[in-house]
Design a protein around this motif. Sequence first.
Motif, PDB file in Angstrom:
ATOM      1  N   LEU A 124      38.859  42.488  70.084  1.00  0.00           N
ATOM      2  CA  LEU A 124      37.533  42.516  69.475  1.00  0.00           C
ATOM      3  C   LEU A 124      37.459  43.746  68.586  1.00  0.00           C
ATOM      4  N   SER A 125      37.020  43.570  67.329  1.00  0.00           N
ATOM      5  CA  SER A 125      36.944  44.743  66.446  1.00  0.00           C
ATOM      6  C   SER A 125      35.750  44.649  65.513  1.00  0.00           C
ATOM      7  N   HIS A 126      35.333  45.822  65.047  1.00  0.00           N
ATOM      8  CA  HIS A 126      34.261  45.936  64.047  1.00  0.00           C
ATOM      9  C   HIS A 126      34.661  46.998  63.028  1.00  0.00           C
ATOM     10  N   GLU A 127      34.384  46.709  61.745  1.00  0.00           N
ATOM     11  CA  GLU A 127      34.607  47.681  60.682  1.00  0.00           C
ATOM     12  C   GLU A 127      33.450  47.624  59.697  1.00  0.00           C
ATOM     13  N   SER A 128      32.945  48.783  59.311  1.00  0.00           N
ATOM     14  CA  SER A 128      31.908  48.888  58.283  1.00  0.00           C
ATOM     15  C   SER A 128      32.492  49.529  57.030  1.00  0.00           C
ATOM     16  N   PHE A 129      32.020  49.076  55.870  1.00  0.00           N
ATOM     17  CA  PHE A 129      32.390  49.631  54.573  1.00  0.00           C
ATOM     18  C   PHE A 129      31.153  50.350  54.030  1.00  0.00           C
ATOM     19  N   ILE A 130      31.231  51.666  53.923  1.00  0.00           N
ATOM     20  CA  ILE A 130      30.094  52.473  53.498  1.00  0.00           C
ATOM     21  C   ILE A 130      30.424  53.122  52.165  1.00  0.00           C
ATOM     22  N   ASP A 131      29.739  52.690  51.116  1.00  0.00           N
ATOM     23  CA  ASP A 131      29.974  53.230  49.774  1.00  0.00           C
ATOM     24  C   ASP A 131      29.294  54.586  49.638  1.00  0.00           C
ATOM     25  N   LEU A 132      30.078  55.580  49.216  1.00  0.00           N
ATOM     26  CA  LEU A 132      29.563  56.946  49.112  1.00  0.00           C
ATOM     27  C   LEU A 132      29.023  57.272  47.723  1.00  0.00           C
ATOM     28  N   ASN A 133      29.311  56.409  46.738  1.00  0.00           N
ATOM     29  CA  ASN A 133      28.746  56.568  45.404  1.00  0.00           C
ATOM     30  C   ASN A 133      28.722  55.199  44.738  1.00  0.00           C
ATOM     31  N   THR A 134      28.218  55.139  43.529  1.00  0.00           N
ATOM     32  CA  THR A 134      28.195  53.879  42.789  1.00  0.00           C
ATOM     33  C   THR A 134      28.949  54.041  41.470  1.00  0.00           C
ATOM     34  N   THR A 135      29.599  52.959  41.053  1.00  0.00           N
ATOM     35  CA  THR A 135      30.266  52.865  39.754  1.00  0.00           C
ATOM     36  C   THR A 135      29.953  51.482  39.188  1.00  0.00           C
ATOM     37  N   SER A 136      30.578  51.156  38.066  1.00  0.00           N
ATOM     38  CA  SER A 136      30.345  49.836  37.480  1.00  0.00           C
ATOM     39  C   SER A 136      30.907  48.724  38.349  1.00  0.00           C
ATOM     40  N   PHE A 137      31.868  49.048  39.250  1.00  0.00           N
ATOM     41  CA  PHE A 137      32.435  48.015  40.123  1.00  0.00           C
ATOM     42  C   PHE A 137      32.131  48.247  41.605  1.00  0.00           C
ATOM     43  N   GLN A 138      31.432  49.320  41.927  1.00  0.00           N
ATOM     44  CA  GLN A 138      30.963  49.566  43.299  1.00  0.00           C
ATOM     45  C   GLN A 138      29.476  49.848  43.207  1.00  0.00           C
ATOM     46  N   ARG A 139      28.663  48.832  43.490  1.00  0.00           N
ATOM     47  CA  ARG A 139      27.257  48.882  43.104  1.00  0.00           C
ATOM     48  C   ARG A 139      26.281  49.077  44.256  1.00  0.00           C
ATOM     49  N   VAL A 140      26.776  49.099  45.484  1.00  0.00           N
ATOM     50  CA  VAL A 140      25.886  49.212  46.639  1.00  0.00           C
ATOM     51  C   VAL A 140      25.908  50.643  47.158  1.00  0.00           C
ATOM     52  N   GLU A 141      24.737  51.206  47.375  1.00  0.00           N
ATOM     53  CA  GLU A 141      24.651  52.517  48.000  1.00  0.00           C
ATOM     54  C   GLU A 141      24.546  52.342  49.514  1.00  0.00           C
ATOM     55  N   GLY A 142      25.445  52.962  50.258  1.00  0.00           N
ATOM     56  CA  GLY A 142      25.430  52.819  51.703  1.00  0.00           C
ATOM     57  C   GLY A 142      26.330  51.681  52.158  1.00  0.00           C
ATOM     58  N   GLU A 143      25.941  51.002  53.229  1.00  0.00           N
ATOM     59  CA  GLU A 143      26.806  49.964  53.797  1.00  0.00           C
ATOM     60  C   GLU A 143      26.870  48.752  52.881  1.00  0.00           C
ATOM     61  N   GLU A 144      28.080  48.439  52.467  1.00  0.00           N
ATOM     62  CA  GLU A 144      28.309  47.326  51.540  1.00  0.00           C
ATOM     63  C   GLU A 144      28.674  46.041  52.279  1.00  0.00           C
ATOM     64  N   ARG A 145      29.452  46.179  53.360  1.00  0.00           N
ATOM     65  CA  ARG A 145      29.858  44.997  54.126  1.00  0.00           C
ATOM     66  C   ARG A 145      30.278  45.418  55.532  1.00  0.00           C
ATOM     67  N   MET A 146      30.403  44.415  56.399  1.00  0.00           N
ATOM     68  CA  MET A 146      30.951  44.647  57.744  1.00  0.00           C
ATOM     69  C   MET A 146      31.884  43.493  58.088  1.00  0.00           C
ATOM     70  N   ARG A 147      32.876  43.808  58.911  1.00  0.00           N
ATOM     71  CA  ARG A 147      33.824  42.813  59.394  1.00  0.00           C
ATOM     72  C   ARG A 147      33.832  42.836  60.921  1.00  0.00           C
ATOM     73  N   ASN A 148      33.713  41.656  61.522  1.00  0.00           N
ATOM     74  CA  ASN A 148      33.818  41.516  62.973  1.00  0.00           C
ATOM     75  C   ASN A 148      34.892  40.485  63.281  1.00  0.00           C
ATOM     76  N   LEU A 149      35.806  40.835  64.167  1.00  0.00           N
ATOM     77  CA  LEU A 149      36.964  39.995  64.466  1.00  0.00           C
ATOM     78  C   LEU A 149      37.030  39.688  65.952  1.00  0.00           C
ATOM     79  N   ILE A 150      37.385  38.435  66.264  1.00  0.00           N
ATOM     80  CA  ILE A 150      37.784  38.065  67.615  1.00  0.00           C
ATOM     81  C   ILE A 150      39.125  37.346  67.494  1.00  0.00           C
TER      82      ILE A 150
END
Length: 226
Positions: free
Chosen positions: A158-184
């Motif tokens: 069982l795993s969890h991973e969060s993607f937290i963007d620390l800044n924004t660019t033209s190809f990274q547009r979300v401030e803060g948590e952009e996505r999460m992955r949960n695996l079984i």
Amino acid sequence: MSLRLKLTTACIALSLPVMAHASEDGQIWTTASATVKLSDRWRFSQEVVGRFSNDRDGLYEVEMNSLIGYKLNKRVTIWAGYTHDPQYNGGDFSVMEHRGRQQVTFDNIVKIGPGQLSARLRLEERWREGIDGTAWRFRPYVKYVLPFREGGKTALVLSHESFIDLNTTSFQRVEGEERMRNLIAITTPVARNVNAEIGYLHQHGFRPDADDSNDNVASFSLSFSF
């Protein structure tokens, strides 16, 4: 209710969409990785991930990760390396992404019942050819491995991973948590120094100006250790 059943139920619940409105995509991810022991403390790791999507008409990413690791002790290893990440649209090349990657791994740091908890803290710097800007991203990750029998090597993962963007660019547009992955998944040895893992991964993407995304992923991986 047994501990195994409780943990499995919790992971499935985490994998469900967390927003009422979201786009759906079915995907397949395949991974091959190898870790080589260079000395008592030094390690080299190479990983190749191929990702395929229904919505993107097939292959959309080939991620190649090369890392050098140094073991501080039996549980903690520091790593640094490079990710070569060509991306595709319907199998046709679209953009080249390069990443610097630094991470610290914590192996089997906590025993919970019959299983072990591990963690990883990863920092990435991302560049895309022909596009200005450096995108910084932080990726905390936790994994729980629960053997099906005491001393056994076949286990529930069982795993969890969060993607937290620390800044924004033209190809990274979300401030803060952009996505999460949960695996079984289930992991098991298939040969000497070779492990196979097969499972379901749910990836939820947060998109401020559009419906959130939900990727339902069949995940297959082989890992080699030498």
